[in-house]
Design an enzyme around this catalytic site. Structure first.
Site, PDB file in Angstrom:
ATOM      1  N   LYS A  14      -8.777  11.748  -0.222  1.00  0.00           N
ATOM      2  CA  LYS A  14      -9.026  12.823  -0.395  1.00  0.00           C
ATOM      3  C   LYS A  14      -7.871  13.953   0.285  1.00  0.00           C
ATOM      4  O   LYS A  14      -7.508  14.613  -0.377  1.00  0.00           O
ATOM      5  CB  LYS A  14     -10.346  13.370   0.043  1.00  0.00           C
ATOM      6  N   ARG A  89     -21.017  17.261   2.375  1.00  0.00           N
ATOM      7  CA  ARG A  89     -21.375  16.040   2.453  1.00  0.00           C
ATOM      8  C   ARG A  89     -22.957  15.899   2.318  1.00  0.00           C
ATOM      9  O   ARG A  89     -23.479  14.717   2.516  1.00  0.00           O
ATOM     10  CB  ARG A  89     -20.985  15.672   3.774  1.00  0.00           C
ATOM     11  N   ARG A 128      -5.175   2.516   7.977  1.00  0.00           N
ATOM     12  CA  ARG A 128      -4.907   3.881   8.369  1.00  0.00           C
ATOM     13  C   ARG A 128      -5.048   4.056   9.876  1.00  0.00           C
ATOM     14  O   ARG A 128      -4.451   4.786  10.822  1.00  0.00           O
ATOM     15  CB  ARG A 128      -5.950   4.817   7.832  1.00  0.00           C
ATOM     16  N   ARG A 134      -7.124   7.888  14.965  1.00  0.00           N
ATOM     17  CA  ARG A 134      -8.283   8.245  14.946  1.00  0.00           C
ATOM     18  C   ARG A 134      -9.420   7.090  15.466  1.00  0.00           C
ATOM     19  O   ARG A 134      -9.339   6.338  14.810  1.00  0.00           O
ATOM     20  CB  ARG A 134      -8.710   8.685  13.362  1.00  0.00           C
TER      21      ARG A 134
END
Ligand code: AMP
Length: 196
Positions: A14, A89, A128, A134
């Site tokens: 996204k 969400r 990622r 993160r």
């Protein structure tokens, strides 16, 4: 105005695809995940509250998230449209968004849903995690929890938007360019329908 939701599970692409769409169509991109991360960097009260949920892969409560999103939209009164990324969400968020946009005389025009199999998502998120910095990408348990939270709380929104005739499924597997092409086609068809 053209208002689009880029929908899909964590790791579906996204964020990457939002960047492509906003460059091509000049829409304002709002990612609630990015907003929360910015609050965390600045150590605001909201950031501190969000962190405890994000670190576990849980959703930040609607009471916090909806207000933050609406404030951000209000900061762009002249926008030609928005790409919502990672919002809504929950069903409550989707209903609040409908009410809010209705109140400013507009609506969601299309929900572009990136469809990617589960094992591919886990692979992408772990990759990622090596570069994103993160915390919620670095731990497989948290990743699995985020996918479960998506399946339980977010995926029911597909039906919410199908009932409104706005859901457009997009194959989210392939090269970034191929997926951008599929999304562009869907956006072009949406804007053509709006103008016809
Ligand atoms: P994202 O960057 O979209 O993957 O979001 C990262 C994390 O931020 C999520 O796992 C949630 O903890 C939180 N978050 C982002 N968007 C929302 C939302 N719309 N509702 C609740 N929590 C959210």
């Amino acid at each position: 105005m053209t208002n689009i939701i880029l929908f899909g599970p964590p790791g579906a692409g996204k964020g990457t695809q939002s960047e492509k769409l906003l460059a091509k169509y000049g829409l304002v991109h709002i990612s609630t995940g990015d907003l929360f991360r910015e609050h965390m960097r600045q150590q605001t009260e909201l950031g501190k509250e969000a962190k405890s949920y994000m670190d576990r892969g849980e959703l930040v409560p609607d009471s916090v998230t909806i207000g933050m999103l609406e404030d951000k939209v209000k900061q762009h009164p002249g926008a030609s449209g928005f790409i919502f990324d990672g919002f809504p969400r929950t069903t409550a968020q989707a209903a609040a968004l409908d009410t809010f946009l209705g109140g400013i005389g507009t609506q969601i025009h299309a929900v572009l849903a990136l469809e990617v199999p589960n094992d591919e998502l886990v692979k992408r998120l772990l990759e990622r995690g090596k570069i994103s910095g993160r915390a919620d990408d670095a731990n497989e348990e948290v990743i699995q929890n985020r996918l479960q939270v998506y399946n339980n709380q977010t995926s029911p929104l597909a039906d919410y938007y199908r009932q409104q005739g706005k859901y457009i499924g997009i194959d989210g597997v392939g090269s970034i360019e191929d997926i951008t092409e599929r999304l562009n086609t869907a956006v072009d068809e949406t804007t053509a329908a709006l103008n016809s």
